[in-house]
Each structure stands twice: as structure tokens, then as C-alpha cells.
Design an enzyme around this catalytic site. Structure first.
Site, short mmCIF file in Angstrom:
data_model
loop_
_atom_site.label_atom_id
_atom_site.label_comp_id
_atom_site.label_asym_id
_atom_site.label_seq_id
_atom_site.Cartn_x
_atom_site.Cartn_y
_atom_site.Cartn_z
N ASN A 195 38.96 41.43 35.27
CA ASN A 195 39.07 42.83 35.70
C ASN A 195 37.80 43.31 36.39
O ASN A 195 37.86 44.01 37.41
CB ASN A 195 39.40 43.71 34.50
N CYS A 230 35.14 50.71 24.21
CA CYS A 230 36.33 51.40 23.71
C CYS A 230 36.07 51.99 22.33
O CYS A 230 36.98 52.57 21.72
CB CYS A 230 37.53 50.44 23.67
#
Length: 444
Positions: free
Chosen positions: A312, A401
Site C-alpha cells: 500500500n 491504528c
């Protein structure tokens, strides 16, 4: 033998106790915080400045919890939830708070986490990277339940802190193409002979089309397979069967992909249904752009991407011409990253498989680099950062996160001579209390 015990108050009696309280703030889970008998009282759904009648549900020595019954004084920041299932479905918990205030609240939580867990006295201004407040999720997992006694099938999300499945027909935080699948999908699945053998259902919106991933615990009959194939054709979606052994069979469709457009060039990343992808495509694009801006990769640099997944960050970084090394702990993702790089014609990328939370001595990639990107799981990168002197990057971007662990890990970074130069909130999950963050650290 004599037995001694202390009688506990009956739950039914405690639950009947009703009081009136006023919230003064929100906790890190989005619940209103008030005072009761000299202790902290948490009330989900109550906003700062609001007064309400509540019912005690838990009364501990240090804190208590309560259920909101009736608002007596309403905050100007309150808004009407857009979802008919809000309050019963366990997915969203901040739809009653206006979106601008949601983001201010999340900025404050991020500040408090750094104040509590880091050794940094002064934070840089916190930028907010946000996109649409609704219709943003491109991936969601729905639970199933078959009530054998009443022969009823439920498809939806689980209630908060419960195994109960709340049946839904739509979801406003999903992309419309995914939300529209829920009602016809539930009706069709209820007709299967193997309805009692269904597991979760995953909905994924890729640039290549919409996927329905159906987990099955037993082999489907030919009749059920044909029913599902007809359903997929009618809904014009891809259909993938996931076995109990986590093997995937494409009943209709092919490997999905999404694209990242950078400076008028498009980069295609293929993935398999079991691979991790960021569920908020809009914020993912903003996050990638911010990481590239902060790292400013150059053609003569070597950049290390740890916890790289299927590429990514690695592939967008490599478009600069820099040499990029990606490391990931899941072999399947490493293979996917290599495949994506090969398909893009990038020979300046290499990928390795390694347990980044384990012993790393002797790893071929563990050497000095110019810049570093970290995107760890919720556990953070505390152990890994002990290897930072071997890497000695001039700057690093840390994507988190779980900002509590980002704040904790920043203390180790500061101890090794790095300073927090940039910090941004990633509003990956609007309408919920969940926050993510991205930070730039530069060496002094």
C-alpha cells in the site's frame, strides 16, 4: 468448613436506581463522563453539558456505568442519527454528535494520549485528514445467525458487547453499492438448504467491482451453488466462497484490485479477499499523499517500509525512483506485494517475510537506510524500535491504528534522538470513537 462471603446487591435492585447527572466531557470511547457519589460515571450517548435521567447498570468501587433514559438539557452539538439501527447495532457510537465536533473530540483524545504516554511536552499542530462522514466504508463484515426454532435468518452487525445479531436492510456508512446488497442478499441466503452452515459475509467494493465473500462451514450442494451463482449474476457482483480452512473459491469474478493515482499516473494494486486493505478509500488516498509529502522520497534514496502488507505504501514510494524494501510477517501478503511490483514493472522494490515482533538478527534488510515507514498492528512497534540504531533513518513516518501505542513508542524515538515534527489525525471511521494517526519524526 466455614464459608464467608459478602452479599452482592441484586442486579434487579441496582438497575432500578435512577439518578440525574450532567456530563462534563467524553471519555476515549465516546461515552459521557459525569460524577456520582464521588466517583466517575460513564454514560454512553450523553454529550458534554447535557443533563439526563440515567439508570445505573454497573456500580464499582472506582467507577460506575449507566444507561441514558431521558435528556433534560440538550447540547447544541447533538444531531439526529441518520441510521434507523443506531443504538441497537454495535457499529457506530457517535452518530448523535455533529461531525465537526466528532473531529475536535478526536483531536483532543490524541492530545491526551500523547500527554499521558509520551515524553513530548509540546505537540505540533494536529492536522485532520478526513473525507466523507457517511458512505465511506469499502469493506465490511456482516454476521449471520439462523434461528432454528423459528426458522429465521439474520444478517447484520452484532449488538454492542453482545453476540446478538441485529438484522439490517441497509447501512449508511457503507458505500451505496455495498449497502444496496444487504437486503437482497439476506433474502437469498435465507432460502439456501445450507442456511444453518453460513458464517460471516464480507462485502468489498474494489475498483474492479463489488465482491461478496461468503464463509461456509460445510460444502454447499450443487443446488445452493447454482442459487448463489444466479444471485451474483442478478446483482452483478463477484462471489467468493471462503471455506472453514480459509481457502477461497471464486464462484464468479476474478482477483479484485484498487488504484492509486499519483501525479497523473495510476498504480494498480491487486489483493485477495483475505488480505488487509484500508476500509476508508478516501482517507487512505489522503494518508498515502501525506506520507509521500512528509518522506519526500528521492531517486537516490533507500527507503524501508516495515509492516508493508501488499505494498500500500511501498509501491507509491517506489514511483519516485527510490529503492524500496518492504518487510511483512505474512508470507501471502509478501507474495502479493511482489506480484504487484512486477505487474507495475518496478524493479526498484524488494520484499521480505519476517516476524517484526520477533528476533531479527541476521536479517538481510536490517541495515542503514535513508528513510523509514512504519505501519504496525494495534500492538505498535515497541520491540522493533530497539533495532532503530542499525537502521539510522534521517526521518520516519509512523502510521498508527492505535495512537495510544504511537504515543508510547514515541518515547523510545525521542530517547534515540528523534523529534516529533508533524502529526495528523486520520478520521478513518467517522461516526465512531475510533481514531488513527500518522506522525513524522526527524532526527535532531
Amino acid at each position: 468448613m466455614a464459608q464467608f462471603f459478602k452479599a452482592k446487591p441484586k442486579t434487579s435492585v441496582m438497575n432500578q436506581q435512577k439518578i440525574q447527572v450532567t456530563a462534563n466531557t467524553l471519555d476515549h470511547l465516546g461515552a459521557g463522563v459525569a460524577q456520582f457519589n464521588g466517583k466517575v460515571l460513564f454514560v454512553p450517548g450523553l454529550l458534554p453539558g447535557e443533563t439526563a435521567d440515567v439508570k445505573l447498570t454497573e456500580d464499582k468501587k472506582q467507577y460506575a456505568r449507566a444507561q441514558l433514559l431521558k435528556l433534560q438539557q440538550v447540547s447544541a452539538d447533538r444531531c439526529d442519527p441518520v441510521c434507523a439501527y443506531y443504538g441497537s447495532c454495535g457499529g457506530c457510537d457517535l452518530q448523535h454528535l455533529q461531525i465537526a465536533e466528532q473531529r475536535q473530540y478526536k483531536q483532543q483524545v490524541l492530545r491526551e494520549l500523547f500527554s499521558k504516554f509520551s515524553s513530548i511536552n509540546e505537540l505540533p499542530p494536529i492536522e485532520v485528514l478526513s473525507d466523507a462522514p457517511l458512505a465511506y466504508r469499502r469493506k465490511a463484515r456482516l454476521a449471520t445467525w439462523y434461528d432454528k426454532a423459528n426458522k429465521r435468518f439474520f444478517l447484520g452487525f452484532r449488538a454492542k458487547e453482545s453476540t446478538k445479531v441485529v438484522a439490517i436492510t441497509e447501512c449508511p456508512v457503507l458505500l451505496p453499492a455495498l449497502s444496496a446488497l444487504i437486503k437482497p442478499l439476506a433474502a437469498a441466503l435465507a432460502q439456501l438448504q445450507s442456511v444453518a452452515n453460513l458464517g460471516h459475509v464480507e462485502l468489498i467494493a474494489a475498483d474492479s467491482g463489488v465482491l461478496v465473500v461468503l464463509r461456509i462451514t460445510k460444502v454447499l450442494s450443487d443446488k445452493d451453488r447454482q442459487r448463489l451463482l444466479t444471485l451474483a449474476e442478478n446483482l452483478d457482483c463477484q462471489l467468493v466462497l471462503q471455506s472453514a480452512e480459509d481457502e477461497y473459491e471464486y464462484l464468479r469474478g476474478a482477483q479484485p484490485f484498487y488504484q492509486f493515482t499519483q501525479q497523473n499516473s495510476s498504480l494498480t494494486l491487486h489483493f485477495n479477499p483475505g488480505n488487509f486493505i484500508q476500509v476508508n478509500g478516501g482517507v487512505n488516498r489522503l494518508m498515502l499523499a501525506k506520507a509521500l509529502e512528509w518522506l519526500a522520497p528521492k531517486a537516490d534514496e533507500h527507503i524501508l517500509d516495515l509492516f508493508c502488507g501488499m505494498g500500500n505504501f511501498s509501491l507509491p514510494l517506489a514511483t519516485s525512483g527510490a529503492r524500496v524494501t518492504g518487510v511483512e510477517g505474512v508470507q501471502q501478503l509478501v507474495q502479493q506485494a511482489r506480484s504487484n511490483a512486477a505487474a507495475a514493472g518496478m524493479d526498484n522494490c524488494e520484499f521480505f517475510c519476517a516476524d517484526l515482533n520477533g528476533e531479527l538478527s541476521g536479517q538481510p534488510w536490517l541495515q542503514q537506510v535513508d528513510k523509514l515507514l512504519l505501519d504496525p498492528s494495534r500492538a505498535g512497534a515497541w520491540e522493533l524500535l530497539s533495532q532503530l540504531p542499525l537502521l539510522a533513518p534521517r526521518s520516519l513516518v509512523y502510521v498508527s491504528c492505535n495512537p495510544a501505542n504511537l504515543a508510547r513508542d514515541s518515547a523510545k524515538l525521542v530517547a534515540q534522538g528523534y523529534q516529533l515534527s508533524k502529526l495528523a489525525l486520520l478520521d478513518m471511521f467517522p461516526q465512531t470513537h475510533h481514531i488513527e494517526a500518522i506522525a513524522l519524526f526527524t532526527h535532531k
